[in-house]
Enzyme design. Structure first.
Site, PDB file in Angstrom:
ATOM      1  N   GLU A 160      16.793   1.712  -9.615  1.00 59.14           N
ATOM      2  CA  GLU A 160      17.576   2.588 -10.357  1.00 59.14           C
ATOM      3  C   GLU A 160      17.619   2.621 -11.748  1.00 59.14           C
ATOM      4  O   GLU A 160      18.635   2.571 -12.442  1.00 59.14           O
ATOM      5  CB  GLU A 160      18.786   2.207  -9.541  1.00 59.14           C
ATOM      6  CG  GLU A 160      19.096   2.212  -8.273  1.00 59.14           C
ATOM      7  CD  GLU A 160      20.391   1.877  -7.455  1.00 59.14           C
ATOM      8  OE1 GLU A 160      21.170   1.592  -8.321  1.00 59.14           O
ATOM      9  OE2 GLU A 160      20.524   1.648  -6.180  1.00 59.14           O
ATOM     10  N   ASN A 202      12.348   1.875  -6.977  1.00 60.70           N
ATOM     11  CA  ASN A 202      13.144   2.434  -6.118  1.00 60.70           C
ATOM     12  C   ASN A 202      14.201   3.151  -6.621  1.00 60.70           C
ATOM     13  O   ASN A 202      14.867   2.551  -7.588  1.00 60.70           O
ATOM     14  CB  ASN A 202      13.388   1.118  -5.405  1.00 60.70           C
ATOM     15  CG  ASN A 202      14.448   1.419  -4.150  1.00 60.70           C
ATOM     16  OD1 ASN A 202      13.644   2.390  -3.164  1.00 60.70           O
ATOM     17  ND2 ASN A 202      15.703   0.698  -4.047  1.00 60.70           N
ATOM     18  N   HIS A 238      20.139   7.704   0.565  1.00 65.27           N
ATOM     19  CA  HIS A 238      21.638   7.695   1.028  1.00 65.27           C
ATOM     20  C   HIS A 238      22.204   9.017   1.282  1.00 65.27           C
ATOM     21  O   HIS A 238      22.242   9.701  -0.014  1.00 65.27           O
ATOM     22  CB  HIS A 238      22.230   6.760  -0.008  1.00 65.27           C
ATOM     23  CG  HIS A 238      21.946   5.361  -0.007  1.00 65.27           C
ATOM     24  ND1 HIS A 238      22.348   4.451   1.032  1.00 65.27           N
ATOM     25  CD2 HIS A 238      21.374   4.773  -0.983  1.00 65.27           C
ATOM     26  CE1 HIS A 238      21.849   3.481   0.688  1.00 65.27           C
ATOM     27  NE2 HIS A 238      21.442   3.148  -0.536  1.00 65.27           N
ATOM     28  N   GLU A 265      16.574   2.953   2.040  1.00 66.23           N
ATOM     29  CA  GLU A 265      17.622   2.506   2.180  1.00 66.23           C
ATOM     30  C   GLU A 265      18.592   3.584   3.008  1.00 66.23           C
ATOM     31  O   GLU A 265      19.488   3.968   2.867  1.00 66.23           O
ATOM     32  CB  GLU A 265      18.574   2.440   0.895  1.00 66.23           C
ATOM     33  CG  GLU A 265      17.827   1.249   0.124  1.00 66.23           C
ATOM     34  CD  GLU A 265      18.462   1.004  -1.070  1.00 66.23           C
ATOM     35  OE1 GLU A 265      19.706   1.300  -1.215  1.00 66.23           O
ATOM     36  OE2 GLU A 265      17.730   0.268  -2.249  1.00 66.23           O
ATOM     37  N   ASP A 267      20.503   5.972   5.123  1.00 62.03           N
ATOM     38  CA  ASP A 267      21.796   6.205   5.882  1.00 62.03           C
ATOM     39  C   ASP A 267      22.370   7.588   5.502  1.00 62.03           C
ATOM     40  O   ASP A 267      22.198   8.348   4.623  1.00 62.03           O
ATOM     41  CB  ASP A 267      22.970   4.994   5.611  1.00 62.03           C
ATOM     42  CG  ASP A 267      23.172   4.811   4.134  1.00 62.03           C
ATOM     43  OD1 ASP A 267      22.731   5.716   3.381  1.00 62.03           O
ATOM     44  OD2 ASP A 267      23.467   3.769   3.847  1.00 62.03           O
TER      45      ASP A 267
END
Ligand code: 9MR
Length: 457
Positions: A160, A202, A238, A265, A267
């Site tokens: 990030e 990432n 996400h 990640e 979701d």
């Protein structure tokens, strides 16, 4: 990979049988009928992973689903900087080691998350800046990647680091303020510490072609062109209630730079579209041959950081949701990662295992590759045995005034300032004629003028 070989064998038998029966068939269909996420992903040469909180491994519903459905794990929090180096120079690997053991016992690979990030830094690092922070950060990368060396499939080396919004530039952070080269310094230190791990960048909000993903794309292209060691890019994913129409195209443009891509990640906001979005993301990954795996950020809805979003594949009782079925179907319907073209059998006779060379008379040579920044450096030294091989070696370097060695790997240092001598450790002293080994060290101050000289014994 054995399962790929097995799959290839099964396909060959099927084709042979079909031809014998006078039928024609093509190999374009690769549909399979796996019944778990891990089996279905593995049949296509990929992994399917979950973020894990090790405290939940003793909850039987949780562990049962994890072990049945997933063949990759990532620590949701336990390998982050605050967890692994709570006080400067004092490392704590309890949670990470526990996850690695669980993975090894259950045939899972491990994703390392994350070596450097502007969040979840220990308090002592949050208060640091400049070269003190840079040195502490690179030391963190070196120590943690060394601890887990050989056990990590892919590391999120940097997490990030890009800004949200339209700038396409870096996020402001204490790490960024140490100099724009902090990311490449981290990747080089990670490669030196664990040469076998894939090294990934990432980030989130990179779910289509947008200013942020393009900023990252440009960085990766630059790294590839300058030989900065980067192997993969993670797309956290996400997601809300819709999926960018160019999600797959975005993955593909990174893959075309020569890196692997992974969904790291995943979701998705609950609601009518959740199952469709899970399916669409999985299909996108399957359609990109360099998309090597998908990780969901938790096991059951109530394990998720997103709380009432119910963002995962299993409900809180452990039941499979519609999203699960869509993911499984997409894995089964998708193409396999193309296997490497068969390599020709070696024509050279196999080399003999290295034999103990006679006491070295042919000496050795050493060369250095330096990664420097203001206030510090990492040196990777290549030792090459001369014509007689070595039983041991010793490399001397003279450091610039004010410079000192703070950390060494794959060698033992004597002294830390002025002329420092590095001696082989027990596993890399004996080299056959012309054989090469590497060691490294990190220093503060200037790395200028380091010229290694090698003496063999
Ligand atoms: O899921 C993690 C949560 O338990 C932590 O409290 C949080 C702290 O920042 O980090 C969460 O995981 C994040 C991941 O490490 C990086 N990408 C975003 C994830 C969700 O916030």
């Amino acid at each position: 990979m054995n399962h790929r070989r097995a799959l290839r064998a099964a396909v060959t038998i099927a084709v042979t049988g079909a031809l014998a029966a006078g039928m024609t068939m093509t190999l374009t269909s690769t549909a399979s009928a796996g019944t778990t996420l891990r089996a279905s992903a593995a049949e296509k040469g990929r992994y399917f992973g979950a973020a894990v909180a090790t405290g939940k491994l003793s909850t039987s519903v949780y562990a049962t689903i994890l072990n049945r459905e997933f063949n990759s794990v990532v620590a949701e929090n336990e390998m982050k900087w605050d967890a692994t180096e709570p006080q400067q120079g004092r490392f704590s690997y309890t949670g990470g080691d526990r996850l690695v053991s669980h993975a090894q016992a259950n045939g899972m690979s491990v994703r390392g998350h994350a070596l450097l990030w502007h969040q979840q830094q220990p308090g002592w690092a949050q208060g640091m800046s400049g070269s003190a922070l840079r040195n502490a950060a690179i030391n963190h990368v070196t120590q943690v990647a060394t601890h887990f060396r050989g056990k990590i499939h892919s590391w999120d080396v940097v997490n990030e680091a890009f800004a949200d919004g339209g700038s396409g530039g870096r996020r402001d952070s204490n790490l960024q303020r140490t100099g724009n080269d902090w990311i490449e310094a981290a990747f080089r230190a990670a490669r030196a510490a664990d040469p076998g791990a894939k090294l990934c960048y990432n980030d989130y909000n990179t779910d289509g072609i947008n200013a942020k993903s393009t900023g990252i794309y440009n960085m990766v292209r630059d790294f590839k062109s300058r030989g900065v060691p980067i192997d993969c890019v993670g797309f956290q994913s996400h997601l809300g209630t819709s999926l960018a129409g160019d999600y797959q195209a975005n993955l593909q443009r990174f893959a075309d730079l020569g890196v692997d891509v992974q969904i790291t990640e995943l979701d998705v906001m609950t609601g009518g579209n959740q199952a469709n979005i899970f399916g669409a993301v999985t299909r996108a990954c399957m359609n990109v041959s360099r998309c090597t795996g998908i990780t969901v950020w938790g096991v059951r809805d109530c394990d998720s950081w997103r709380g009432s979003d119910n963002a995962l594949l299993f409900d809180c009782n452990g039941n499979k949701k519609a999203a699960y079925t869509n993911v499984l179907n997409a894995l089964n319907a998708g193409p396999a990662i193309p296997t490497d073209p068969p390599t020709d059998p070696p024509t050279d006779p196999p080399t003999d295992p290295p034999t103990t060379p006679p006491p070295g008379t042919g000496g050795c040579s050493a060369s250095v590759s330096l990664n420097s920044w203001t206030g510090g450096f990492v040196a990777t030294v290549k030792v090459t045995a001369g014509s007689a091989g070595t039983n041991g070696w010793n490399v001397g370097v003279t450091l610039a005034s004010g410079a000192s060695v703070t950390n060494t790997w794959s060698a033992t240092a004597s002294g830390s300032t002025g002329t420092v001598r590095f001696t082989n450790v027990d596993y890399n002293g004996r080299l056959g004629a012309g054989q090469v080994t590497e060691f490294g060290f990190q220093g503060t101050g200037s790395g200028a003028g380091i010229t290694p000289t090698c003496t063999a014994s």
